[in-house]
Design a protein around this motif. Structure first.
Motif, short mmCIF file in Angstrom:
data_model
loop_
_atom_site.label_atom_id
_atom_site.label_comp_id
_atom_site.label_asym_id
_atom_site.label_seq_id
_atom_site.Cartn_x
_atom_site.Cartn_y
_atom_site.Cartn_z
N GLU A 1 6.85 32.99 -3.26
CA GLU A 1 7.52 34.03 -4.19
C GLU A 1 8.47 33.44 -5.00
O GLU A 1 8.83 33.68 -6.31
CB GLU A 1 7.67 35.56 -3.41
CG GLU A 1 8.19 36.45 -4.33
CD GLU A 1 7.05 36.77 -5.41
OE1 GLU A 1 7.43 37.26 -6.72
OE2 GLU A 1 5.93 36.50 -4.90
N ALA B 1 8.78 31.04 -8.13
CA ALA B 1 8.27 31.40 -9.60
C ALA B 1 9.76 31.17 -10.47
O ALA B 1 9.56 31.29 -11.65
CB ALA B 1 7.94 32.86 -9.52
N ASP C 1 11.89 32.17 -16.00
CA ASP C 1 10.36 32.35 -15.53
C ASP C 1 9.81 31.20 -15.99
O ASP C 1 9.56 31.10 -16.90
CB ASP C 1 9.89 33.55 -16.36
CG ASP C 1 8.64 34.14 -15.61
OD1 ASP C 1 7.96 33.25 -14.75
OD2 ASP C 1 7.97 34.96 -16.08
N SER D 1 6.47 30.55 -14.42
CA SER D 1 5.29 30.74 -13.60
C SER D 1 4.41 29.63 -13.74
O SER D 1 3.39 29.66 -12.88
CB SER D 1 4.79 32.39 -14.13
OG SER D 1 4.53 32.20 -15.45
N ARG E 1 4.85 27.40 -11.25
CA ARG E 1 4.25 27.79 -10.04
C ARG E 1 2.99 27.60 -9.96
O ARG E 1 2.50 27.42 -8.72
CB ARG E 1 4.89 29.22 -9.65
CG ARG E 1 4.43 29.62 -8.42
CD ARG E 1 5.32 30.94 -8.05
NE ARG E 1 4.30 32.26 -8.35
CZ ARG E 1 4.47 33.23 -7.87
NH1 ARG E 1 5.05 33.41 -6.72
NH2 ARG E 1 3.89 34.43 -8.39
N CYS F 1 -2.13 32.54 -8.09
CA CYS F 1 -2.09 32.02 -9.46
C CYS F 1 -2.74 32.84 -10.45
O CYS F 1 -2.26 33.01 -11.56
CB CYS F 1 -2.47 30.64 -9.07
SG CYS F 1 -2.31 29.51 -10.76
N ASP G 1 -0.69 35.64 -11.34
CA ASP G 1 0.55 35.31 -12.35
C ASP G 1 -0.17 35.01 -13.75
O ASP G 1 0.67 35.56 -14.65
CB ASP G 1 0.93 34.01 -11.86
CG ASP G 1 1.97 33.92 -10.53
OD1 ASP G 1 2.24 35.03 -10.26
OD2 ASP G 1 2.24 32.81 -10.11
N GLN H 1 0.93 37.14 -17.34
CA GLN H 1 1.23 36.62 -18.71
C GLN H 1 0.52 37.11 -19.77
O GLN H 1 0.84 37.30 -20.66
CB GLN H 1 1.19 34.83 -18.33
CG GLN H 1 2.27 34.37 -17.53
CD GLN H 1 3.76 34.43 -18.05
OE1 GLN H 1 3.84 34.10 -19.27
NE2 GLN H 1 4.41 34.90 -17.19
#
Length: 371
Positions: free
Chosen positions: A125, A128, A152, A154, A157, A184, A187, A191
């Motif tokens: 976590e 990220a 951020d 992501s 990540r 993933c 995430d 977005q």
């Protein structure tokens, strides 16, 4: 199947669909490699310093760290401790052993290590958000005492998680792979909610959903696999068709749905998906007719459609499809260095010719029987 991965050219899970008894392995043969849509991402601001992880998890090398399982070399999933030696592995990984892979001690029992797994989950976590130095507006070099902020990141990540998912998949720790890919996917969905259906995000989500389908298929959950592949097709179909890698990933997802329908005995549905994949690949070679991998992909799709046509009783259509694929591969010229492609070409050719010869033998046998 030759792996395909959407992040930093990582491998996509191998095609582990079970074959019918006696079925030729070329019939549902793997598709060629695909590059990573994440590689198109703009480089970070040159003024930002490269992030460093104190646990040794680097965004580029992804080295094994203290939260990794030494068997699958991925982040621990369902951390489990061997008794009495206390070495820790993923539950799925260590369950295959009777003695510890690290020290050789007999394993009396395996206990969950919830405390360590909690640390791993919090680490994921926290990954990220990476600490970066902030430079002045004039682009001056970062001062040692300069301010820092959390940005951020992501997508980085996502790359990190997919690398670990692929490691877990190759080690047959499918639950771990599915868990990392699910994070993933969520995430990327978040977005998309913020930025809309951009080409980059749809491409990434489509590829990750395809890999989730591979995980479900490997676990024997065909219904979930089809659902993931169909969603992958939905997102990839939104994208421009002028990107060869995107269209290849789209065609692979369509083929995999066709494979699952084929093994389920739904031949009409299988043919529909195989034909969609074939049409996608035909469109690609209209502008890339000299690219060997694209030609090979079309030949494989032709073989899939022809095989279903034969099973549906349309022998003429099947023979025409097999012969078209043979003609394409026999006219294909490869460089002397393309040894792997040549082996694949010969393998597909051998299968196609055997299918045509098999029918000819059947016809000759019938003629002799009626003579």
């Amino acid at each position: 199947m030759t792996p395909v991965c959407p992040f930093v050219k990582a491998s996509r899970p191998d095609d582990s669909t079970p074959k019918k008894s006696g079925e030729n392995s070329v019939k549902h043969q793997a598709d060629s490699d695909s590059k990573c849509p994440f590689s198109k991402k703009e480089a970070s601001d040159s003024a930002s310093s490269s992030p460093k992880c104190p646990f040794g998890y680097d965004q580029n090398s992804f080295k094994i760290g203290p939260f990794s399982c030494v068997i699958c070399q991925a982040l621990l999933f369902e951390s489990s401790k061997c008794v009495p030696c206390a070495h820790i592995f993923c539950k799925a990984c260590i369950s295959r052993f009777k003695d510890c892979p690290l020290c050789g001690a007999d394993i009396e029992k395996i206990e969950p290590d919830t405390n360590l797994q909690g640390l791993v989950d919090r680490f994921i976590e926290g990954h990220a958000r990476i600490r970066r130095s902030v430079s002045s507006n004039q682009g001056e070099e970062t001062k040692e005492s300069g301010q820092v902020e959390y940005e951020d990141v992501s997508l980085e990540r996502g790359s990190f998680l997919v690398q670990h998912a692929m490691r877990a998949f190759r080690a047959q720790n499918l639950e771990s792979a599915k868990s990392r890919l699910s994070i993933c996917a969520e995430d990327i969905r978040s977005q998309i909610e913020k930025a809309g259906d951009t080409t980059e995000l749809c491409s990434q989500l489509g590829a990750v959903l395809g890999m989730l389908g591979d995980c479900c298929r490997g676990m024997g959950d065909a219904n979930s696999a089809v659902a993931y592949f169909e969603e992958s097709v939905e997102f990839l179909s939104k994208l421009p068709k002028d990107d060869k890698e995107i269209t290849h990933t789209l065609s692979v997802s369509l083929n995999k749905i066709g494979d699952l329908k084929y093994y389920d005995g739904n031949l009409q549905a299988a043919r529909s998906y195989y034909l969609q994949s074939l049409n996608v690949r035909r469109d690609v070679i209209k502008h890339n007719s000299t690219v060997p991998t694209q030609v090979l992909d079309v030949a494989v799709s032709l073989a899939k459609v022809a095989d279903v046509d034969r099973n549906l009783g349309d022998e003429k259509l099947a023979t025409d499809g097999f012969q078209e694929a043979i003609d394409m591969l026999e006219s294909l010229t490869l460089d002397s260095e393309a040894i792997g492609l040549e082996q694949r070409r010969q393998s597909v050719l051998e299968f196609l010719k055997s299918q045509v010869a098999e029918k000819q033998e059947q016809v000759e046998t019938q003629v002799e029987a009626t003579a």
